[in-house]
Design an enzyme around this catalytic site. Structure first.
Site, PDB file in Angstrom:
ATOM      1  N   ASP A   1      -9.334   1.431 -24.908  1.00 26.94           N
ATOM      2  CA  ASP A   1      -9.833   1.349 -23.537  1.00 26.94           C
ATOM      3  C   ASP A   1      -9.779   2.682 -22.821  1.00 26.94           C
ATOM      4  OD1 ASP A   1     -10.396  -1.327 -23.615  1.00 26.94           O
ATOM      5  OD2 ASP A   1      -8.446  -1.944 -22.841  1.00 26.94           O
TER       6      ASP A   1
ATOM      7  N   ARG B   1      -3.722  -8.653 -20.770  1.00 30.64           N
ATOM      8  CA  ARG B   1      -4.677  -8.314 -21.821  1.00 30.64           C
ATOM      9  C   ARG B   1      -4.087  -7.349 -22.851  1.00 30.64           C
ATOM     10  NH1 ARG B   1      -7.616  -3.826 -21.534  1.00 30.64           N
ATOM     11  NH2 ARG B   1      -9.513  -4.860 -22.228  1.00 30.64           N
TER      12      ARG B   1
ATOM     13  N   GLU C   1       2.378  -7.896   9.112  1.00 33.66           N
ATOM     14  CA  GLU C   1       2.546  -6.464   9.334  1.00 33.66           C
ATOM     15  C   GLU C   1       3.311  -5.786   8.210  1.00 33.66           C
ATOM     16  OE1 GLU C   1       2.086  -2.806  11.142  1.00 33.66           O
ATOM     17  OE2 GLU C   1       1.124  -4.725  11.560  1.00 33.66           O
TER      18      GLU C   1
ATOM     19  N   PRO D   1       0.804  -1.226   0.000  1.00 31.62           N
ATOM     20  CA  PRO D   1       0.000   0.000   0.000  1.00 31.62           C
ATOM     21  C   PRO D   1       0.840   1.279   0.000  1.00 31.62           C
ATOM     22  CG  PRO D   1      -0.099  -1.092   2.140  1.00 31.62           C
ATOM     23  CD  PRO D   1       0.568  -2.045   1.200  1.00 31.62           C
TER      24      PRO D   1
END
Length: 244
Positions: free
Chosen positions: A168, A153, A115, A88
Site C-alpha cells: 500500500d 485491514r 467543547e 484535533p
C-alpha cells in the site's frame, strides 16, 4: 484483537462495522468490535456526561466520571487496554501508527463531543491522543472509524492476500504505483506495454520508477525520511533533472 469504542452516538457505527472488510474480519473472528454508549456510566439520575467549564467560557466539557467508569468496566482482568482519545490536538495519525496499533490485543477509542474533555481524562486515563488531520469534526466518531478501518485491514488474513497491505501507499514509505486492468485498450487509452510484456523484472522496475515518480511529484516530503536504494537514488536524480 478486540476493539471497543465509547461514544454517545453508537448508532453511527452500525453501517461501517456491518459492511465490507470490517464485517468480514468479524466473521473470521479476527477482530471483535463493540460500541458502548458511555452515558450508561454517568453517576447521576439525569445521566449527565458534560458540564460547564470552570472559569467560564463557551461550550460544555465532558465529565471525567463516565469515561473513567466505562474504561474500568471494559478492562479485562484489571488490565487496561490501550486507550486512544480522538482529538484535533493529538498526534497526526499515519500508516506507521496504524502498523503499531495493529500489534495490540485490545484497543479502546474515546469519541468526544462538545467543547472538549476534562483535562484529567487526558492526563490519567488515555495512552494516546490521535488526530486524522488539521481540521475539527463534530465528534470523534468519524475519525475513530477511519483509524479502526486502517488498523483492522492490516491484521493477518483480513484482506485475503497478506501482501496487499505491505504494498500500500505509505507502507513502503512512498505512494503506490499506478494500476491497470482489462481491457488493454479503452477508448484509445492504452495500458503501458511493459505491463503486457510478461517480463516480471521489467514490470517491477517500472512499478518502482512509477512509485518514486508519483511520490516525487505529489508528496516529495515523504522522500526526506526514507532510505533509497542506489537504483532509486539514480532514478530520483533523473526526475530532479527532468531526464526521466
Amino acid at each position: 484483537m478486540n476493539i471497543h469504542v465509547l461514544s454517545l452516538f453508537p448508532e453511527m457505527f452500525t453501517g461501517v462495522f456491518g459492511s465490507s472488510i470490517l464485517k468480514k474480519a468479524q466473521e473470521k473472528e479476527t477482530v471483535g468490535l463493540s460500541v458502548t454508549d458511555f452515558r450508561e456510566y454517568a453517576v447521576n439520575k439525569h445521566a449527565q456526561v458534560d458540564d460547564y467549564p470552570y472559569g467560564g467560557g463557551a461550550g460544555m466539557v465532558l465529565k471525567p466520571e463516565p469515561l473513567f467508569n466505562a474504561v474500568e468496566a471494559l478492562s479485562k482482568d484489571g488490565k487496561k487496554p490501550r486507550v486512544i482519545l480522538m482529538c484535533p490536538q493529538g498526534e497526526r495519525f499515519t500508516q506507521k501508527k496504524a502498523e503499531e496499533l495493529a500489534k495490540e490485543e485490545d484497543l479502546l477509542f474515546l469519541c468526544g463531543h462538545y467543547e472538549g474533555y476534562d483535562e484529567r481524562i487526558r492526563e490519567h486515563l488515555v495512552t494516546d491522543e490521535l488526530s486524522i488531520g488539521d481540521f475539527v469534526l463534530t465528534g470523534g466518531e468519524l475519525a475513530a472509524m477511519t483509524i479502526i478501518d486502517s488498523v483492522v485491514r492490516l491484521l493477518p488474513g483480513v484482506l485475503g492476500n497478506d501482501d496487499s497491505p505491505i504494498l500500500d501507499s505509505f507502507s513502503t514509505g512512498m505512494l503506490e504505483h499506478p494500476h491497470y486492468t482489462r481491457p488493454a485498450d479503452f477508448r484509445g487509452m492504452k495500458v503501458p506495454d511493459v505491463l503486457l510484456s510478461g517480463n516480471h523484472a521489467k514490470i517491477e522496475q517500472w512499478r518502482m520508477e512509477q512509485s518514486l515518480k508519483r511520490t516525487f511529484e505529489r508528496r516529495p516530503d515523504l522522500l526526506v525520511d526514507i532510505e533509497l536504494s542506489k537504483e532509486q537514488k539514480t532514478y530520483l536524480e533523473k526526475l530532479k533533472n527532468g531526464k526521466a
